[in-house]
Motif scaffolding. Sequence first.
Motif, PDB file in Angstrom:
ATOM      1  N   PRO A 129       0.820  -1.219   0.000  1.00 34.95           N
ATOM      2  CA  PRO A 129       0.000   0.000   0.000  1.00 34.95           C
ATOM      3  C   PRO A 129       0.850   1.263   0.000  1.00 34.95           C
ATOM      4  O   PRO A 129       1.819   1.386   0.751  1.00 34.95           O
ATOM      5  CB  PRO A 129      -0.789  -0.125   1.314  1.00 34.95           C
ATOM      6  N   VAL A 130       0.477   2.225  -0.863  1.00 36.00           N
ATOM      7  CA  VAL A 130       1.174   3.504  -0.950  1.00 36.00           C
ATOM      8  C   VAL A 130       0.139   4.615  -0.825  1.00 36.00           C
ATOM      9  O   VAL A 130      -0.824   4.664  -1.592  1.00 36.00           O
ATOM     10  CB  VAL A 130       1.927   3.651  -2.292  1.00 36.00           C
ATOM     11  N   LEU A 131       0.327   5.499   0.137  1.00 32.51           N
ATOM     12  CA  LEU A 131      -0.588   6.620   0.333  1.00 32.51           C
ATOM     13  C   LEU A 131      -0.438   7.620  -0.808  1.00 32.51           C
ATOM     14  O   LEU A 131       0.662   8.069  -1.109  1.00 32.51           O
ATOM     15  CB  LEU A 131      -0.292   7.305   1.665  1.00 32.51           C
ATOM     16  N   ILE A 132      -1.562   7.979  -1.447  1.00 28.98           N
ATOM     17  CA  ILE A 132      -1.520   8.924  -2.562  1.00 28.98           C
ATOM     18  C   ILE A 132      -1.847  10.346  -2.110  1.00 28.98           C
ATOM     19  O   ILE A 132      -1.142  11.295  -2.435  1.00 28.98           O
ATOM     20  CB  ILE A 132      -2.491   8.498  -3.680  1.00 28.98           C
ATOM     21  N   ASN A 133      -2.941  10.508  -1.380  1.00 26.43           N
ATOM     22  CA  ASN A 133      -3.345  11.862  -0.965  1.00 26.43           C
ATOM     23  C   ASN A 133      -3.267  12.009   0.539  1.00 26.43           C
ATOM     24  O   ASN A 133      -3.470  11.037   1.281  1.00 26.43           O
ATOM     25  CB  ASN A 133      -4.766  12.175  -1.446  1.00 26.43           C
ATOM     26  N   ARG A 134      -2.997  13.203   0.998  1.00 24.43           N
ATOM     27  CA  ARG A 134      -2.955  13.497   2.427  1.00 24.43           C
ATOM     28  C   ARG A 134      -4.083  14.449   2.789  1.00 24.43           C
ATOM     29  O   ARG A 134      -4.446  15.321   2.006  1.00 24.43           O
ATOM     30  CB  ARG A 134      -1.616  14.136   2.818  1.00 24.43           C
ATOM     31  N   LEU A 135      -4.606  14.260   3.972  1.00 23.45           N
ATOM     32  CA  LEU A 135      -5.563  15.194   4.547  1.00 23.45           C
ATOM     33  C   LEU A 135      -4.921  15.852   5.756  1.00 23.45           C
ATOM     34  O   LEU A 135      -4.098  15.230   6.445  1.00 23.45           O
ATOM     35  CB  LEU A 135      -6.844  14.473   4.987  1.00 23.45           C
ATOM     36  N   ASP A 136      -5.293  17.096   6.029  1.00 23.13           N
ATOM     37  CA  ASP A 136      -4.836  17.736   7.256  1.00 23.13           C
ATOM     38  C   ASP A 136      -5.253  16.892   8.450  1.00 23.13           C
ATOM     39  O   ASP A 136      -6.259  16.169   8.411  1.00 23.13           O
ATOM     40  CB  ASP A 136      -5.467  19.124   7.410  1.00 23.13           C
ATOM     41  N   GLN A 137      -4.511  17.008   9.523  1.00 25.36           N
ATOM     42  CA  GLN A 137      -4.823  16.239  10.727  1.00 25.36           C
ATOM     43  C   GLN A 137      -6.259  16.493  11.197  1.00 25.36           C
ATOM     44  O   GLN A 137      -6.933  15.569  11.674  1.00 25.36           O
ATOM     45  CB  GLN A 137      -3.846  16.598  11.849  1.00 25.36           C
ATOM     46  N   LEU A 138      -6.758  17.703  11.046  1.00 26.04           N
ATOM     47  CA  LEU A 138      -8.086  18.051  11.534  1.00 26.04           C
ATOM     48  C   LEU A 138      -9.201  17.740  10.537  1.00 26.04           C
ATOM     49  O   LEU A 138     -10.379  17.923  10.857  1.00 26.04           O
ATOM     50  CB  LEU A 138      -8.131  19.544  11.902  1.00 26.04           C
ATOM     51  N   THR A 139      -8.847  17.294   9.342  1.00 31.88           N
ATOM     52  CA  THR A 139      -9.830  16.963   8.312  1.00 31.88           C
ATOM     53  C   THR A 139     -10.140  15.477   8.357  1.00 31.88           C
ATOM     54  O   THR A 139      -9.235  14.649   8.470  1.00 31.88           O
ATOM     55  CB  THR A 139      -9.304  17.333   6.918  1.00 31.88           C
ATOM     56  N   GLN A 151       0.867   1.949  -9.930  1.00 29.41           N
ATOM     57  CA  GLN A 151      -0.484   2.498  -9.842  1.00 29.41           C
ATOM     58  C   GLN A 151      -0.448   3.953  -9.370  1.00 29.41           C
ATOM     59  O   GLN A 151      -1.310   4.753  -9.759  1.00 29.41           O
ATOM     60  CB  GLN A 151      -1.337   1.647  -8.903  1.00 29.41           C
ATOM     61  N   VAL A 152       0.524   4.289  -8.547  1.00 27.91           N
ATOM     62  CA  VAL A 152       0.693   5.698  -8.146  1.00 27.91           C
ATOM     63  C   VAL A 152       0.973   6.546  -9.379  1.00 27.91           C
ATOM     64  O   VAL A 152       0.368   7.602  -9.587  1.00 27.91           O
ATOM     65  CB  VAL A 152       1.846   5.851  -7.127  1.00 27.91           C
ATOM     66  N   ASN A 153       1.892   6.085 -10.228  1.00 26.84           N
ATOM     67  CA  ASN A 153       2.257   6.842 -11.426  1.00 26.84           C
ATOM     68  C   ASN A 153       1.082   6.962 -12.387  1.00 26.84           C
ATOM     69  O   ASN A 153       0.893   8.010 -13.021  1.00 26.84           O
ATOM     70  CB  ASN A 153       3.445   6.180 -12.116  1.00 26.84           C
ATOM     71  N   ILE A 154       0.279   5.902 -12.507  1.00 27.20           N
ATOM     72  CA  ILE A 154      -0.904   5.954 -13.368  1.00 27.20           C
ATOM     73  C   ILE A 154      -1.877   6.997 -12.846  1.00 27.20           C
ATOM     74  O   ILE A 154      -2.426   7.804 -13.614  1.00 27.20           O
ATOM     75  CB  ILE A 154      -1.573   4.564 -13.438  1.00 27.20           C
ATOM     76  N   PHE A 155      -2.091   7.010 -11.529  1.00 24.52           N
ATOM     77  CA  PHE A 155      -3.007   7.999 -10.950  1.00 24.52           C
ATOM     78  C   PHE A 155      -2.493   9.419 -11.175  1.00 24.52           C
ATOM     79  O   PHE A 155      -3.262  10.317 -11.532  1.00 24.52           O
ATOM     80  CB  PHE A 155      -3.196   7.745  -9.458  1.00 24.52           C
ATOM     81  N   LYS A 156      -1.198   9.632 -10.952  1.00 21.37           N
ATOM     82  CA  LYS A 156      -0.634  10.970 -11.119  1.00 21.37           C
ATOM     83  C   LYS A 156      -0.796  11.457 -12.561  1.00 21.37           C
ATOM     84  O   LYS A 156      -1.050  12.641 -12.806  1.00 21.37           O
ATOM     85  CB  LYS A 156       0.846  10.980 -10.720  1.00 21.37           C
ATOM     86  N   ASP A 157      -0.665  10.546 -13.508  1.00 19.70           N
ATOM     87  CA  ASP A 157      -0.845  10.911 -14.909  1.00 19.70           C
ATOM     88  C   ASP A 157      -2.300  11.297 -15.182  1.00 19.70           C
ATOM     89  O   ASP A 157      -2.564  12.296 -15.873  1.00 19.70           O
ATOM     90  CB  ASP A 157      -0.439   9.732 -15.800  1.00 19.70           C
ATOM     91  N   ILE A 158      -3.222  10.535 -14.626  1.00 23.70           N
ATOM     92  CA  ILE A 158      -4.647  10.852 -14.768  1.00 23.70           C
ATOM     93  C   ILE A 158      -4.953  12.204 -14.126  1.00 23.70           C
ATOM     94  O   ILE A 158      -5.699  13.024 -14.673  1.00 23.70           O
ATOM     95  CB  ILE A 158      -5.506   9.745 -14.121  1.00 23.70           C
TER      96      ILE A 158
END
Length: 282
Positions: A129-139, A151-158
């Motif tokens: 598993p590789v984390l793609i997006n981050r949320l603020d601690q309070l979100t 799959q990370v690279n495919i998502f970034k391209d999309i």
Amino acid sequence: MENNKLIEIDMAVATDADEGLRLDKYILAFFPDVGLRQRRRIIENGLVTVNERKAKPGLKLFTGARVVVFEQDGCECADEVSAGLKILKQTDDYAVVYKPEGLHSAKIAGGIEPSAEGCFPKLFSGREPVLINRLDQLTSGMLLVAFGHDQVNIFKDIEEKGQVDKFYLAKVHGVPESEFIIKNRLDTDDRAMTKVLEEDAEHLRWSRVKLIEKLDGDMSLVEVEISKGARHQIRVHLAHAGFPIAGDPVYGKVDDAQDRMYLHHNRITFPGFEAECDSGWK
């Protein structure tokens, strides 16, 4: 080297050029993506030593000082942390995990505070598993996980092609018009506070706001759609537009008596994938 269940991960010796430099600024070389407040916390948590002794963030370095950085052995995922996480959707390529407010999304190098990412090996045993997006601690809301860097690279391209839509719900002060777009470019050089600039950003960095419901007390529920997010983008964009998020301690109203910050990542769509997560407070 081990030291009370800590493992040495890096070391440097201060030179003449470092003479008089504060320790919390010196360790920026070890943690280039970590803000000053978190670096101070790392030192205060005993994860940095100077000449084999714990030190204070304000210590002035001297030539020849041996600075060592540690991390916790194992970085286990506590049961109370994993209990707050939930796998909302999982395919061969991606997954979505619910993160509650108050929990870090990503592991912080040298930190000892829990994170959702620290629980991924437990949640997705046997996978990569590789984390793609981050949320603020309070979100609160959805974290997107890829299985493998391909799959990370495919998502970034999309994402670069503008084919990713991310939707957030926010309770804000004030009642906006039915729909509007905030186009301002952001300056994120200061990790503590993002600044709004006068010029427009590229369209992938715009925040599209839609009124969902008028609430009591001159407040409202809005949906914000973004394609690519910058740090604090929705929070600072809404505040700049005159509709600060309820409970936002940085960009919100002074003395805003709220029990949390009301921002929630509730939906994401991109080709072949869609997931949704209710806020619980709508």
